[in-house]
Design a protein around this motif. Sequence first.
Motif, short mmCIF file in Angstrom:
data_model
loop_
_atom_site.label_atom_id
_atom_site.label_comp_id
_atom_site.label_asym_id
_atom_site.label_seq_id
_atom_site.Cartn_x
_atom_site.Cartn_y
_atom_site.Cartn_z
N THR A 149 21.84 33.32 144.01
CA THR A 149 21.57 33.06 145.57
C THR A 149 20.62 32.46 146.05
O THR A 149 20.53 31.17 146.40
N THR A 181 31.00 35.38 146.70
CA THR A 181 31.46 36.88 147.22
C THR A 181 32.59 36.69 147.81
O THR A 181 32.85 35.72 148.75
N GLY A 182 33.48 37.76 147.44
CA GLY A 182 34.87 37.60 147.84
C GLY A 182 36.02 36.89 146.86
O GLY A 182 37.29 37.14 147.16
N THR A 193 26.11 36.95 134.88
CA THR A 193 25.32 37.92 135.37
C THR A 193 23.84 37.68 135.20
O THR A 193 22.90 38.12 135.65
N SER A 199 26.89 36.88 142.04
CA SER A 199 27.61 36.36 143.36
C SER A 199 26.51 35.90 144.30
O SER A 199 25.61 36.20 144.44
N PRO A 201 26.57 34.38 148.59
CA PRO A 201 27.60 34.36 149.55
C PRO A 201 27.99 32.93 150.14
O PRO A 201 27.60 32.11 149.78
#
Length: 384
Positions: A149, A181-182, A193, A199, A201
């Motif tokens: 992020t 995200t989503g 990872t 993830s 936003p």
Amino acid sequence: MRLLHTSDWHLGRSFHRVGLLDAQRAFLEHLVSVVRDHRVDAVLVAGDIYDRAVPPLPAVQLFDEVLHHLAALGTPAVMISGNHDSGRRLGVGAGLIGRAGIHLRTDPAGCATPVLLRDEHGEVACYGLPYLEPTLVRDHFAAGKAGHTQVLGAAMDQVRADLAGRPEGTRSVVLAHALVTGGAESDSERDITVGGVSSVPASVFDGVDYAALGHLHGCQTISDRVRYSGSPLAYSFSEAGHRKSMWLIDLGPHGEIDAERLDCPVPRPLARIRGRLEDLLADPALTRHTDSWVEATLTDSARPAEPMARLSARFAHVLSLAFDPQGAPPGERPSYAQRLRGRTDQQITEDFVTHVRSGREPDARERDVLGDALEAARAEENTR
């Protein structure tokens, strides 16, 4: 301006050991036809052009072919490297290739340097953000020990700063390769990872008219302005329900978005079937899958004889076979190690067969086969 958004070609990849080069060539020929027939102004490829950092030569040749076709049409393309690509290798010759209208963005240092496209309404600044591995780029973005992020946010801050210095009314597009995200994942994306929470936003892309994303293999809409095209081909059976497509994006004079999904060619449909072997071989409802690539999960309580050969007689393209026995005897059994103690070789092999068949013991014929195998092994040992 009309844009064609695609990603995750994974050139050079196979599907359960079945080569996909012909299918990938068919997709790229389809892409060139779409560019020509729909009068596309620019092609956006959001990463994972190749399946691995050092791709096989046929994959490189295929990529070279599509670049020549796009250049011959005079259609510019903006392409970024993904987490499967080697940014340095993919970016070799980018300056020269750029003169032909093929703009490769593989260096994080160039995130805020857009490709400038123009139509009758003015300029569109197209920013290419290659996959940003936090452990490799956080120093460049002064992000300390930050994760995905933070580094992607820092890159987008640079994009917004550059955009703020451009003439009013300049429209903007960003290509990025990330897990937002989503978004719904499948089994065929490589895990990212490493380097923190993977993830990011969707708000990280605030301030631009359209974010063309890559990495997830399912076509999906995070928001009207943030979308994944998905991969053009299925690369795992978890994608059996995917509709493989590309986004045709019309970017209006004030940044309005009109999006249309265009289907990709399907080399062979996927099917996931489950049940007892005899039921799978007899069920008339499965006739529609006889020409599909098939993943079969057998639920027989004991492993049937020659299951792959028997399935292949009905489903010629069965590629994956798994076992999930149902109805095994209840209760806990002693561990395999415990059952070895004080047992003869014959008893151990019979116990092993019983263990892997969820409690079903070998019959007399199978015991004879095991005994013969043990005798042959002993004879071989004695000759060494």
